[in-house]
Design a protein around this motif. Structure first.
Motif, PDB file in Angstrom:
ATOM      1  N   ARG A 271       0.826  -1.206   0.000  1.00  0.00           N
ATOM      2  CA  ARG A 271       0.000   0.000   0.000  1.00  0.00           C
ATOM      3  C   ARG A 271       0.861   1.256   0.000  1.00  0.00           C
ATOM      4  O   ARG A 271       0.484   2.284   0.539  1.00  0.00           O
ATOM      5  CB  ARG A 271      -0.942   0.008   1.208  1.00  0.00           C
ATOM      6  N   ASP A 383      -7.232   0.601  -0.137  1.00  0.00           N
ATOM      7  CA  ASP A 383      -5.925   1.140  -0.494  1.00  0.00           C
ATOM      8  C   ASP A 383      -5.062   0.141  -1.241  1.00  0.00           C
ATOM      9  O   ASP A 383      -4.179   0.521  -2.008  1.00  0.00           O
ATOM     10  CB  ASP A 383      -5.200   1.609   0.778  1.00  0.00           C
ATOM     11  N   THR A 387      -3.422   1.380  -4.709  1.00  0.00           N
ATOM     12  CA  THR A 387      -1.977   1.500  -4.859  1.00  0.00           C
ATOM     13  C   THR A 387      -1.463   0.652  -6.012  1.00  0.00           C
ATOM     14  O   THR A 387      -0.544   1.060  -6.731  1.00  0.00           O
ATOM     15  CB  THR A 387      -1.266   1.092  -3.553  1.00  0.00           C
TER      16      THR A 387
END
Length: 440
Positions: A271, A383, A387
């Motif tokens: 992340r 996330d 990412t």
């Protein structure tokens, strides 16, 4: 008959398989700790996940500073560097616009805030907020120490850019500093590789901690929003990017994903775009992008190119929060979302995650900042996909620009494969190539 050493050697488990195993083990341990209320297991998962994230953060500040400084000074080895830099920025903006358009379209179709059972009282003010004044004035640090202690990546990028440009102007007099900076950068990257190898263990801790803290009931309330984020990112990652490769660069998209996969899978787990940056740069070079150009474009993208966190996510989140708070959005607001996503994406560099970017978007639209609190609990799950999309875009743009400017090594691109992370570690970071030039 004696057994040879090669036949007796234990087969090496591929890194992707280690990651998958970490995910599965984390889910099982998190479920066990929550359902059986095992206190020591909860604490262990929390500590393991926290230590992994802290190790990544420990390397971020110096890594960004020296990566940006070295990348700018490496431009002296590239002919038509200004043209390459401009092309990079243009494609960053184009892909961000496409991503935010997809996010808005999905949000308008699915109405992610409807029927969740959430109300405004469930929200709370975020600890970190963003505004245009804070963004513009916050670029320049008040001293040279605070950005490193508070991990303000945007200010670190500013100082590194100033130092890099000054080194270019000094010429030969700055060579000792540049040599030292390159050595420090290699040292930091080697240390970060050791952290990266811990990713399967860190994954188990992070996923387990998320399940312990939030359970499965929470995901039910955010089911539509979570699905929207994953679908939006998947459309960009596996729809838009391959289309651009095939139509703009005239390249085989499958080869891109073969080469870029180690960086994408590490981004999903860690992340952290910045934490993944050494892997992203290495796979980008293996895809045929000249080292001198990759050493500029990848660090630049790792701090500003965020199709997942700064385009898809804030677009969907703004619609989600507006529906929870019963605020009507019109064409003007949707255009503002697109504007903020393209111009303000560098704000995501300040912190891990997309909190600053989201508060910047909400404050621009006049939406309640308490809405950020509604999304904080589910953020770790979102996330990961955000990412992965960020990092794929950070590798994609250098490939596109190199192909358009006819400096891409097509033989290297066609032979790119999903190299194990350990193989990428052993490639000498200091290996040099001949200077490249952008075709007119």
């Amino acid at each position: 008959m004696p057994v040879s050493a090669s036949s007796a050697r234990i087969p090496k488990v591929p890194f992707w398989a280690q990651i998958v195993a970490g995910l599965v083990i984390g889910v099982l341990l998190g479920w066990l700790a929550r359902s059986q209320d095992v206190g020591w297991l909860k604490e262990t998962l929390s500590q393991v996940g926290g230590i992994f994230v802290q190790l990544l953060k420990l390397a971020v500040a110096p890594l960004v500073f020296f990566a940006i400084l070295v990348s700018i000074t490496n431009l002296r080895k590239v002919n038509n560097a200004a043209r390459l830099a401009a092309q990079t920025l243009v494609w960053f903006m184009i892909t961000s616009l496409i991503a935010v358009a997809i996010g808005l379209a999905i949000g308008l179709i699915t109405n992610p805030g409807a029927g969740t059972g959430l109300t405004p009282k469930d929200g709370k003010l975020p600890e970190h907020q963003g505004s245009w004044i804070d963004f513009l004035t916050g670029i320049i640090p008040t001293d040279v120490i605070t950005p490193f202690t508070e991990l303000n990546v945007l200010q670190i990028v500013f100082m590194a850019a100033v130092a890099g440009i000054a080194a270019l102007k000094l010429g030969a007099k700055a060579q000792p500093i540049l040599t030292l900076s390159e050595s420090v950068l290699e040292l930091l990257q080697k240390a970060l590789w050791w952290v990266i190898r811990l990713a399967p263990i860190g994954t188990a801790g992070l996923i387990g901690r998320a399940i312990v803290n939030y359970g499965w009931d929470l995901i039910g309330k955010y089911a539509t929003f979570t699905a929207d984020v994953y679908i939006g990112c998947a459309l960009v990652l596996f729809g838009v990017y391959p289309l651009l490769l095939a139509t703009v660069a005239k390249l085989n998209p499958i080869q891109f994903y073969k080469g870029a996969w180690p960086a994408i899978q590490l981004a999903f787990v860690s992340r952290s775009s910045v934490g993944t940056m050494p892997v992203t740069q290495r796979v980008t070079e293996r895809l045929g992008v000249p080292k001198e150009y990759a050493s500029f474009s990848v660090p630049f993208g790792a701090t500003t190119k965020m199709d997942g966190c700064a385009a898809i996510y804030p677009a969907l989140a703004a619609i989600f929060i507006a529906q929870i708070f019963d605020v009507q959005l019109g064409v003007k607001e949707y255009l503002l979302i697109a504007f903020v996503s393209v111009i303000g994406s560098a704000a995501t560099a300040g912190l891990t995650g997309a909190t600053v970017m989201l508060t910047l978007t909400l404050s621009t639209l006049g939406l309640p900042l308490e809405g950020v609190g509604l999304l904080m609990a589910i953020d770790p799950i979102l996330d990961m996909m955000r990412t992965a999309t960020n990092v794929a875009g950070q590798a994609l743009v250098p490939v596109l620009v190199s192909a358009r400017e006819k400096i891409l090594d097509l033989a290297a691109y066609e032979s790119a494969s999903a190299s194990p992370v350990d193989d990428l570690v052993d490639v000498p970071a200091a290996e040099q190539k001949t200077p490249v030039s952008a075709a007119a």
